[in-house]
Design an enzyme around this catalytic site. Structure first.
Site, PDB file in Angstrom:
ATOM      1  N   ALA A  58      11.158   2.527   5.969  1.00 22.51           N
ATOM      2  CA  ALA A  58      10.316   1.385   6.326  1.00 22.51           C
ATOM      3  C   ALA A  58      10.724   0.745   7.647  1.00 22.51           C
ATOM      4  O   ALA A  58      10.037   0.906   8.664  1.00 22.51           O
ATOM      5  CB  ALA A  58      10.358   0.355   5.194  1.00 22.51           C
TER       6      ALA A  58
ATOM      7  N   ASP B  58       8.805  -6.805  -6.533  1.00 24.58           N
ATOM      8  CA  ASP B  58       7.957  -7.385  -5.499  1.00 24.58           C
ATOM      9  C   ASP B  58       7.557  -8.776  -5.983  1.00 24.58           C
ATOM     10  O   ASP B  58       6.758  -8.908  -6.909  1.00 24.58           O
ATOM     11  CB  ASP B  58       6.706  -6.530  -5.260  1.00 24.58           C
ATOM     12  CG  ASP B  58       5.915  -6.993  -4.043  1.00 24.58           C
ATOM     13  OD1 ASP B  58       5.852  -8.215  -3.813  1.00 24.58           O
ATOM     14  OD2 ASP B  58       5.378  -6.140  -3.316  1.00 24.58           O
TER      15      ASP B  58
ATOM     16  N   HIS C  84      12.927   8.829  12.760  1.00 27.20           N
ATOM     17  CA  HIS C  84      11.767   7.932  12.683  1.00 27.20           C
ATOM     18  C   HIS C  84      10.458   8.731  12.698  1.00 27.20           C
ATOM     19  O   HIS C  84       9.614   8.593  13.585  1.00 27.20           O
ATOM     20  CB  HIS C  84      11.769   6.923  13.829  1.00 27.20           C
ATOM     21  CG  HIS C  84      11.005   5.674  13.513  1.00 27.20           C
ATOM     22  ND1 HIS C  84      11.349   4.434  13.981  1.00 27.20           N
ATOM     23  CD2 HIS C  84       9.896   5.470  12.751  1.00 27.20           C
ATOM     24  CE1 HIS C  84      10.497   3.526  13.549  1.00 27.20           C
ATOM     25  NE2 HIS C  84       9.595   4.130  12.789  1.00 27.20           N
ATOM     26  N   LEU C  85      10.295   9.543  11.653  1.00 30.45           N
ATOM     27  CA  LEU C  85       9.147  10.447  11.561  1.00 30.45           C
ATOM     28  C   LEU C  85       8.034   9.925  10.642  1.00 30.45           C
ATOM     29  O   LEU C  85       7.117  10.676  10.319  1.00 30.45           O
ATOM     30  CB  LEU C  85       9.616  11.823  11.042  1.00 30.45           C
ATOM     31  CG  LEU C  85      10.638  12.578  11.894  1.00 30.45           C
ATOM     32  CD1 LEU C  85      10.992  13.903  11.233  1.00 30.45           C
ATOM     33  CD2 LEU C  85      10.096  12.812  13.294  1.00 30.45           C
ATOM     34  N   GLY C  86       8.116   8.677  10.227  1.00 25.27           N
ATOM     35  CA  GLY C  86       7.151   8.160   9.257  1.00 25.27           C
ATOM     36  C   GLY C  86       5.705   8.386   9.638  1.00 25.27           C
ATOM     37  O   GLY C  86       4.856   8.677   8.793  1.00 25.27           O
ATOM     38  N   ALA C  87       5.394   8.251  10.945  1.00 25.93           N
ATOM     39  CA  ALA C  87       4.004   8.418  11.394  1.00 25.93           C
ATOM     40  C   ALA C  87       3.794   9.731  12.122  1.00 25.93           C
ATOM     41  O   ALA C  87       2.727   9.960  12.703  1.00 25.93           O
ATOM     42  CB  ALA C  87       3.623   7.264  12.314  1.00 25.93           C
TER      43      ALA C  87
ATOM     44  N   ARG D  89       0.825  -1.208   0.000  1.00 31.14           N
ATOM     45  CA  ARG D  89       0.000   0.000   0.000  1.00 31.14           C
ATOM     46  C   ARG D  89       0.861   1.260   0.000  1.00 31.14           C
ATOM     47  O   ARG D  89       0.560   2.221  -0.705  1.00 31.14           O
ATOM     48  CB  ARG D  89      -0.933  -0.016   1.212  1.00 31.14           C
ATOM     49  CG  ARG D  89      -1.926  -1.176   1.190  1.00 31.14           C
ATOM     50  CD  ARG D  89      -2.964  -1.039   2.269  1.00 31.14           C
ATOM     51  NE  ARG D  89      -3.876   0.064   1.999  1.00 31.14           N
ATOM     52  CZ  ARG D  89      -4.870   0.418   2.796  1.00 31.14           C
ATOM     53  NH1 ARG D  89      -5.073  -0.250   3.915  1.00 31.14           N
ATOM     54  NH2 ARG D  89      -5.655   1.425   2.506  1.00 31.14           N
ATOM     55  N   ILE D  90       1.938   1.271   0.794  1.00 28.85           N
ATOM     56  CA  ILE D  90       2.800   2.449   0.826  1.00 28.85           C
ATOM     57  C   ILE D  90       3.555   2.577  -0.487  1.00 28.85           C
ATOM     58  O   ILE D  90       3.647   3.669  -1.063  1.00 28.85           O
ATOM     59  CB  ILE D  90       3.765   2.376   2.023  1.00 28.85           C
ATOM     60  CG1 ILE D  90       2.976   2.447   3.338  1.00 28.85           C
ATOM     61  CG2 ILE D  90       4.794   3.510   1.961  1.00 28.85           C
ATOM     62  CD1 ILE D  90       3.811   2.260   4.585  1.00 28.85           C
TER      63      ILE D  90
ATOM     64  N   GLU E  73      17.719   2.486  17.650  1.00 31.50           N
ATOM     65  CA  GLU E  73      17.148   3.836  17.720  1.00 31.50           C
ATOM     66  C   GLU E  73      17.080   4.318  19.163  1.00 31.50           C
ATOM     67  O   GLU E  73      16.567   3.592  20.021  1.00 31.50           O
ATOM     68  CB  GLU E  73      15.757   3.847  17.070  1.00 31.50           C
ATOM     69  CG  GLU E  73      15.814   3.562  15.584  1.00 31.50           C
ATOM     70  CD  GLU E  73      14.448   3.626  14.907  1.00 31.50           C
ATOM     71  OE1 GLU E  73      13.421   3.772  15.612  1.00 31.50           O
ATOM     72  OE2 GLU E  73      14.410   3.543  13.668  1.00 31.50           O
TER      73      GLU E  73
ATOM     74  N   ASP F 256      15.210   7.197   7.649  1.00 26.91           N
ATOM     75  CA  ASP F 256      14.313   7.582   8.742  1.00 26.91           C
ATOM     76  C   ASP F 256      14.324   6.532   9.842  1.00 26.91           C
ATOM     77  O   ASP F 256      13.839   6.783  10.940  1.00 26.91           O
ATOM     78  CB  ASP F 256      12.883   7.768   8.207  1.00 26.91           C
ATOM     79  CG  ASP F 256      11.922   8.261   9.283  1.00 26.91           C
ATOM     80  OD1 ASP F 256      12.228   9.290   9.908  1.00 26.91           O
ATOM     81  OD2 ASP F 256      10.882   7.607   9.502  1.00 26.91           O
TER      82      ASP F 256
END
Length: 530
Positions: A231, A171, A279-282, A151-152, A261, A256
């Site tokens: 990811a 994929d 780690h700003l993905g969300a 989806r991403i 971490e 990211d």
């Protein structure tokens, strides 16, 4: 009657509390204050957390009334899922809350690398005016390689096509028809590495994908190419990446996520050709609000005893107790099926035979799809998005039930067809008073093997001495064989061996065994506890 107590352990959006509604006694606690948390949990029926609160075995033991743990986000590193499951506590998260935010951050990293935005900003902020030092490149007519077209990955493809780019993707589980629908050209991993100007990786983190981009893969990239990982930390070998960036093997990287971490003392963060974010993905207002509202709705469903689509460890809801033990079995069969298929699917049949056919077993269809996609896509897989993942990939899914089951009281089979014409099937059952999960069939071969974490599946021509050969190879490699069964349909014909081993088997050992026994098929399949 008193209202159920819902404990909010971290700051969540007002919309989250609003979504809970008036039916609960909503209380707040600082989840990082351990004594206060343990005290508050004594009366909690549900707890909502983000990433800072540790809901471990101790916390769960302190909450005798706890029914559901809700993580307002995707990751579940701070929740002890096994302890929760043992205690009969449901764990839910918000698997799709951050997909747009993650896709947009990926595009941001690509643009930052192309135009040196962070370095130019730092230079100008320091008082310098060095326009010529930050000459970049256009995305127009560049080739973007996406590893993992879930989806991403699909969202990224749609956004980058607007820049006039060519999108290629690797994929192994995507059909050509689905790739064409997305306007993406499917290629092998080597082709993607060799042709791409920018590469972004969106795979799940499994033993097979950890370090999948390492020295060999980086050496195949253009010296002008950039790689981005928003990811999972560890998909790119960080030591190999550092060497490639210093040597000029590739032009730069956007990161990211990291193996550790925060990435203390990592030499990557100080390189001039690397763009890093913590780690700003969300980390957007929209993603956080979606996550909070999503888990609030799940909490309402869970405390009402209804089906909870985003449950991670159990399906929840009004499911007959006789059906429930089949849920984890079916998820594991899905993982085994996916490992054997190792390619894009066109159809999947979930067959339930025996006494279970008298019950509503629709949840087993969801469990099968959840298991199939667990190690295939980068995003979290749940009962709500698993059917959507199948639909996006053009996979036709059917549930078939029958009261006939001559050998076992109940048998669950997942059978499917692949785009290359192959047929794959796995069957399982629960045996004994302890309901032991067993694999009882693969591709028409009858066997009976307890399902474990690590399995080796081999298909070869039946002949004397084969067991001694692979037994010696595994023994010399220090791999302990915990269990083994051989199935065949005729002497001297094709034979199937299923081994249970105590630890993962290195790829080079598998290759030696493959060559030594001239195996037609030799796979290691890991089963992850859900």
């Amino acid at each position: 009657m008193s209202k159920p107590v819902v404990l909010i352990a971290e700051e969540l959006s007002p919309a989250t509390v609003e979504a809970l509604g008036p039916d609960f006694d909503v209380r707040s606690v600082d989840g990082t204050d351990r004594p206060a948390l343990l005290s508050a949990l004594a009366e909690a029926n549900a707890i909502l957390v983000r990433s800072a609160t540790k809901v471990d075995a101790e916390a769960i033991a302190a909450a005798p009334k706890l029914q559901v743990i809700a993580r307002a986000g995707v990751g579940l590193d701070n929740v002890d899922i096994k302890a929760a499951t043992t205690a009969g506590v449901m764990v839910v998260n918000a698997p799709t809350s951050n997909i747009i935010s993650a896709a947009e951050l990926t595009v941001g990293h690509i643009l930052s690398l192309a135009r040196h935005i962070p370095a130019a900003h730092a230079s100008l902020s320091a008082g310098a005016w060095k326009r010529s030092s930050y000459t970049g490149v256009e995305l127009y007519e560049k080739t973007i390689g996406i590893i993992g077209l879930g989806r991403i990955g699909a969202l990224i493809a749609a956004r980058l096509q607007a820049f006039g780019t060519e999108i290629i993707a690797y994929d192994p589980y995507i059909t050509a028809a689905r790739a064409q629908q997305l306007g993406v050209r499917p290629v092998s991993l080597d082709e993607l590495l060799e042709q791409s100007d920018f590469i972004t990786i969106h795979m799940p983190k499994t033993p097979e994908t950890t370090g999948m981009i390492s020295t060999e893969q980086l050496a195949k990239m253009k010296p002008t190419a950039f790689v981005v990982n928003v990811a999972r930390g560890g998909l790119i070998d960080e030591d190999a990446l550092h060497e490639a960036l210093v040597a000029g093997t590739i032009a730069g990287a956007g990161l990211d996520v990291f193996v550790s971490e925060p990435p203390k003392d990592s030499p990557l963060v100080s390189l001039p050709n690397v763009v890093v974010t913590p780690h700003l993905g969300a980390s957007t207002d929209e993603a956080q609000e979606k996550a909070g509202v999503s888990v609030a709705k799940s909490v309402r469903l869970a405390l009402a005893g209804e089906l909870v689509p985003d449950a991670v460890n159990v399906a929840g809801g009004i499911i007959d107790p006789y059906v429930r033990p089949g849920i984890p079995l079916t998820e594991k069969l899905g993982q085994l099926f996916s490992g054997l298929a190792n390619g894009p699917l066109t159809t999947v049949d979930v067959e339930v035979r025996g006494e279970l056919a008298d019950y509503d077993v629709s949840v087993l269809k969801l469990a099968a799809l959840k298991g199939i996609f667990t190690n295939v896509v980068s995003e979290s897989v749940s009962y709500v998005n698993a059917p959507l993942l199948a639909e996006q990939r053009g996979v036709e899914v059917r549930l078939i039930t029958s009261a006939e089951s001559p050998e076992y009281r109940n048998v669950i089979t997942i059978a499917g067809a692949l785009a290359d014409g192959r047929q794959v099937s796995v069957s399982g059952t629960l045996t004994g008073t302890n309901q032991i999960e067993k694999l009882v069939g693969i591709d028409g071969y009858d066997l009976e093997v307890p399902i474990a974490q690590h399995h080796i599946v081999m298909r070869y021509t039946d002949r004397p001495g084969i067991v001694a050969v692979y037994g010696r190879e595994f023994g010399e490699a220090g791999i302990n064989i915990a269990g083994m069964q051989i199935a065949r349909q005729a002497a001297g014909g094709a034979a199937l061996s299923v081994l249970t081993v105590d630890s993962p088997v290195p790829a080079e050992v598998l290759e030696r065994v493959r060559e030594a026994i001239e195996a037609e098929v030799l796979l290691e399949i890991d089963v992850v506890e859900q």
